[in-house]
Design a protein around this motif. Structure first.
Motif, PDB file in Angstrom:
ATOM      1  N   ARG A  72       4.186   3.519   8.441  1.00  0.00           N
ATOM      2  CA  ARG A  72       4.483   2.394   9.586  1.00  0.00           C
ATOM      3  C   ARG A  72       3.988   3.133  11.027  1.00  0.00           C
ATOM      4  N   ASP A 104      -1.318   1.780   8.103  1.00  0.00           N
ATOM      5  CA  ASP A 104      -0.438   0.592   8.125  1.00  0.00           C
ATOM      6  C   ASP A 104      -1.090  -0.895   8.239  1.00  0.00           C
ATOM      7  N   ALA A 106       0.279  -3.455   6.969  1.00  0.00           N
ATOM      8  CA  ALA A 106       1.327  -4.460   7.297  1.00  0.00           C
ATOM      9  C   ALA A 106       1.163  -4.766   8.782  1.00  0.00           C
ATOM     10  N   SER A 107       1.472  -3.832   9.694  1.00  0.00           N
ATOM     11  CA  SER A 107       1.149  -4.107  11.198  1.00  0.00           C
ATOM     12  C   SER A 107      -0.257  -4.648  11.581  1.00  0.00           C
ATOM     13  N   SER A 110      -0.387  -8.365  10.590  1.00  0.00           N
ATOM     14  CA  SER A 110       0.539  -9.013  11.702  1.00  0.00           C
ATOM     15  C   SER A 110      -0.212  -9.038  12.992  1.00  0.00           C
ATOM     16  N   HIS A 125      -5.750   0.779  -0.190  1.00  0.00           N
ATOM     17  CA  HIS A 125      -5.333  -0.704  -0.434  1.00  0.00           C
ATOM     18  C   HIS A 125      -4.556  -0.638  -1.880  1.00  0.00           C
ATOM     19  N   ASP A 139      -0.587  -0.633  -1.093  1.00  0.00           N
ATOM     20  CA  ASP A 139       0.410  -1.519  -1.137  1.00  0.00           C
ATOM     21  C   ASP A 139      -0.171  -2.857  -1.116  1.00  0.00           C
ATOM     22  N   SER A 142       2.316  -6.339  -1.197  1.00  0.00           N
ATOM     23  CA  SER A 142       2.927  -6.681   0.181  1.00  0.00           C
ATOM     24  C   SER A 142       2.031  -7.073   1.146  1.00  0.00           C
ATOM     25  N   THR A 143       0.680  -6.549   1.205  1.00  0.00           N
ATOM     26  CA  THR A 143      -0.112  -6.751   2.190  1.00  0.00           C
ATOM     27  C   THR A 143      -0.867  -8.484   2.087  1.00  0.00           C
ATOM     28  N   ARG A 145       0.912 -10.545   0.087  1.00  0.00           N
ATOM     29  CA  ARG A 145       1.976 -11.520   0.622  1.00  0.00           C
ATOM     30  C   ARG A 145       2.245 -11.629   2.034  1.00  0.00           C
ATOM     31  N   ARG A 146       2.131 -10.808   2.714  1.00  0.00           N
ATOM     32  CA  ARG A 146       2.504 -11.003   4.102  1.00  0.00           C
ATOM     33  C   ARG A 146       1.134 -11.616   4.859  1.00  0.00           C
ATOM     34  N   ARG A 147      -0.077 -11.722   4.541  1.00  0.00           N
ATOM     35  CA  ARG A 147      -1.061 -12.473   5.064  1.00  0.00           C
ATOM     36  C   ARG A 147      -0.777 -13.675   4.798  1.00  0.00           C
TER      37      ARG A 147
END
Length: 277
Positions: A72, A104, A106-107, A110, A125, A139, A142-143, A145-147
């Protein structure tokens, strides 16, 4: 919100050209010079040259934030990139993407959901790569699921054997491509040379194309007017699809071909002419 796989990429032409905007050092990085106005002025000038020169898209990257963090990034980096992406989107009609180095995702997802960026690049990835930041682990779970949770129709372009990195000893590019596409559910695959500005190998493109013929495949480094015909040409004389759907280009469009320099509008025109011809 249910997101299909693959999400469509926002480019009308094939092969598409996405030009890099290498942001100057951002707040919190060792090279930060203290002025976001200076960062934004340079980014907007680059965006104008890329748009006027006929490119199909833009990708924004914290290229000058070296040395990169492995995971991150800091909140100030995300905030500064969000401002830059928002300003660039307002200044150009082109689709805009984001890559937050070093990995990063996740960021990036977002930020894309907040700014309307159309796509992101994820360096690792799935699986593992060994880099100058240490070991990077994908990950994808997680990526994605966040999307989905954000309801963001943001396409994910994921590297297969990303540049400036080494794969584990037994990893094979075709197997990693299959995992990235089928199990990681990336929306497009990127194949690069060993480093920034270094040409992607045709053998690597062919291996990934053979492994996942249905996947959009992108060149991630080293496209020039001189090698465009070779790298973007037909897969075979029998009328097979072209090897790639597009290319992400930085160095070849920048002053003196030096990665991280300002965009040179003459170089943009030369590359676009070579590719369109």
């Amino acid at each position: 919100m249910t997101l299909i796989h693959p999400l469509p990429l926002p480019f009308p032409s094939r092969p598409a050209l996405v030009g890099m905007i290498h942001l100057l050092p951002l707040p919190g990085s060792p090279g930060w010079a203290g002025s976001m106005d200076h960062v934004l002025d340079r980014a907007l000038a680059d965006a104008g040259h890329l748009s006027a020169g006929g490119l199909d898209g833009i990708m924004v990257e914290n290229y000058h934030d070296t040395p990169f963090l492995a995971g991150r990034v800091e909140p100030e980096t995300v905030a500064a990139m969000a401002v830059a992406v928002d300003r660039i989107r307002s200044a150009t009609p082109l689709p805009v993407g984001v890559n937050i180095l070093r990995n990063d995702a996740a960021s990036a997802v977002s930020l894309a959901a907040s700014t309307g960026a159309a796509f992101i690049r994820v360096n690792v990835h799935v699986g593992t790569m060994f880099t100058d930041q240490g070991t990077l682990h994908g990950d994808a779970g997680s990526t994605l699921r966040r999307r989905a949770a954000l309801g963001a129709p943001t396409a994910i372009l994921a590297d297969v054997f990303v540049k400036h990195a080494s794969p584990p000893a037994r990893a094979a590019i075709d197997e990693v491509a299959r995992d990235t596409w089928h199990r990681g559910k990336a929306d497009g695959l990127i194949v690069s040379g060993p480093g920034t500005g270094r040409p992607t190998e045709v053998d690597a493109l062919q291996a990934v194309r053979a492994a996942v013929p249905e996947a959009p495949i992108w060149i991630g480094s080293g496209l020039t007017p001189e090698n465009a015909a070779q790298l973007l040409g037909d897969g075979s004389p029998d009328g097979e699809p072209a090897l790639v759907h597009g290319a992400i280009v930085g160095s070849a469009l920048q002053v003196d071909g030096r990665s991280g320099s300002p965009v040179d509008p003459d170089r943009v025109l030369r590359l676009v002419e070579a590719v369109r011809d």
